[in-house]
Design a protein around this motif. Sequence first.
Motif, mmCIF file in Angstrom:
data_model
loop_
_atom_site.group_PDB
_atom_site.id
_atom_site.type_symbol
_atom_site.label_atom_id
_atom_site.label_comp_id
_atom_site.label_asym_id
_atom_site.label_seq_id
_atom_site.Cartn_x
_atom_site.Cartn_y
_atom_site.Cartn_z
ATOM 1 N N ASP A 136 -87.338 -52.134 -51.315
ATOM 2 C CA ASP A 136 -86.540 -50.904 -51.218
ATOM 3 C C ASP A 136 -85.323 -51.176 -50.326
ATOM 4 O O ASP A 136 -85.163 -52.268 -49.770
ATOM 5 C CB ASP A 136 -87.372 -49.765 -50.656
ATOM 6 N N TYR A 137 -84.475 -50.160 -50.165
ATOM 7 C CA TYR A 137 -83.231 -50.310 -49.423
ATOM 8 C C TYR A 137 -83.399 -50.833 -47.992
ATOM 9 O O TYR A 137 -82.602 -51.683 -47.558
ATOM 10 C CB TYR A 137 -82.463 -48.985 -49.406
ATOM 11 N N PRO A 138 -84.390 -50.371 -47.220
ATOM 12 C CA PRO A 138 -84.523 -50.888 -45.843
ATOM 13 C C PRO A 138 -84.680 -52.403 -45.780
ATOM 14 O O PRO A 138 -84.279 -53.029 -44.794
ATOM 15 C CB PRO A 138 -85.774 -50.174 -45.321
ATOM 16 N N ASP A 139 -85.234 -53.008 -46.844
ATOM 17 C CA ASP A 139 -85.430 -54.462 -46.865
ATOM 18 C C ASP A 139 -84.117 -55.233 -47.025
ATOM 19 O O ASP A 139 -84.091 -56.463 -46.892
ATOM 20 C CB ASP A 139 -86.388 -54.848 -47.999
ATOM 21 N N LEU A 140 -83.032 -54.529 -47.330
ATOM 22 C CA LEU A 140 -81.725 -55.176 -47.482
ATOM 23 C C LEU A 140 -80.999 -55.312 -46.147
ATOM 24 O O LEU A 140 -79.965 -55.976 -46.062
ATOM 25 C CB LEU A 140 -80.844 -54.378 -48.448
ATOM 26 N N SER A 141 -81.538 -54.712 -45.100
ATOM 27 C CA SER A 141 -80.907 -54.768 -43.775
ATOM 28 C C SER A 141 -80.730 -56.212 -43.320
ATOM 29 O O SER A 141 -81.665 -57.020 -43.393
ATOM 30 C CB SER A 141 -81.757 -53.996 -42.762
ATOM 31 N N GLY A 142 -79.507 -56.535 -42.899
ATOM 32 C CA GLY A 142 -79.210 -57.874 -42.408
ATOM 33 C C GLY A 142 -78.903 -58.891 -43.490
ATOM 34 O O GLY A 142 -78.606 -60.056 -43.186
ATOM 35 N N LYS A 143 -78.937 -58.486 -44.757
ATOM 36 C CA LYS A 143 -78.692 -59.427 -45.863
ATOM 37 C C LYS A 143 -77.306 -59.203 -46.463
ATOM 38 O O LYS A 143 -76.765 -58.095 -46.443
ATOM 39 C CB LYS A 143 -79.766 -59.257 -46.941
ATOM 40 N N ARG A 144 -76.726 -60.295 -47.011
ATOM 41 C CA ARG A 144 -75.441 -60.221 -47.717
ATOM 42 C C ARG A 144 -75.716 -59.788 -49.154
ATOM 43 O O ARG A 144 -76.340 -60.527 -49.920
ATOM 44 C CB ARG A 144 -74.729 -61.571 -47.702
ATOM 45 N N VAL A 145 -75.255 -58.593 -49.489
ATOM 46 C CA VAL A 145 -75.514 -58.034 -50.814
ATOM 47 C C VAL A 145 -74.212 -58.014 -51.615
ATOM 48 O O VAL A 145 -73.244 -57.360 -51.231
ATOM 49 C CB VAL A 145 -76.086 -56.604 -50.708
ATOM 50 N N GLY A 146 -74.195 -58.736 -52.714
ATOM 51 C CA GLY A 146 -73.016 -58.772 -53.577
ATOM 52 C C GLY A 146 -73.064 -57.681 -54.622
ATOM 53 O O GLY A 146 -74.135 -57.337 -55.140
ATOM 54 N N LEU A 147 -71.904 -57.112 -54.940
ATOM 55 C CA LEU A 147 -71.803 -56.099 -55.995
ATOM 56 C C LEU A 147 -70.364 -56.020 -56.486
ATOM 57 O O LEU A 147 -69.455 -56.612 -55.905
ATOM 58 C CB LEU A 147 -72.304 -54.738 -55.501
ATOM 59 N N THR A 148 -70.175 -55.286 -57.570
ATOM 60 C CA THR A 148 -68.833 -55.118 -58.142
ATOM 61 C C THR A 148 -68.189 -53.847 -57.600
ATOM 62 O O THR A 148 -68.809 -52.788 -57.584
ATOM 63 C CB THR A 148 -68.910 -55.066 -59.678
#
Length: 265
Positions: A136-148
């Motif tokens: 879920d979204y909290p697991d993205l904390s501290g990570k580089r997330v690529g998007l358009t």
Amino acid sequence: MQLKKIFTRTCIAALMSGAFSHAAMADQLDDIKKAGKIRVAIAMGTPLFSYADDKLQPTGSDVDTAKQLAQDLGVQLEIVSVTNAARVPTLQANRADIVVADLSITPERQKVIDFSIPYAVISIIVGGPKSMQIKDYPDLSGKRVGLTRATVNDTLTTQQAKGAEIVRYEDDATLITSMVTGQVEVFSSTPSNLQEMQKKAPGKNLELKFEQKVFDLGIALNKNQPRLKDWIDNWVKTNMKNGKLNTMYKKYHGRDLPASVQNVQ
């Protein structure tokens, strides 16, 4: 003399008012038919929706949709290639008549442009390496997330993934390259883009982590074009009922459109 001047001014004002009223009633559908072509903005470089085939010819479900629409309208198709971020601005600047470019129907966009009834859908997902624990979204904390940039992915992820470092790209092709070359760790995009990444970098063991949302896609047009909107809405209904839109979608995406879209009234 004074009465004559007043009468003259009144007549001129009435004529001008009539001219303005006629102009306001004019519809882009007439212009398209008169020109004998329809300019359709398409975001090329979007796997499955719109991309170049091995002969460098435009293909994909959105391209086939645009071709069918132009054919049924009895005009030539002119593809206006745009980035995702330029889809709405290109329409507003009148550099295209309509947009068929995996454009999700959202309240924010509906404030500035109109949409047809849904002709397709798009799933928004988060993906990353199998070794990463992301549910879920909290697991993205501290990570580089690529998007358009300027996509619903951008809006959703920016709102929900508060602790993530978001890296924005101008188009899906650049996002895919950035992910497979390790410039970002995780991505927010579509299942079709995940498939492309898996093909290009099978050793990375990329997988779907969680689905963010499913959006209806609409054919976009400028506001105050009632006849053009009616024609497009009726065209979508007809081609949804006869199965053509579902066939085009399934050809590239490998699945049927959901019943909520197919069972249009």
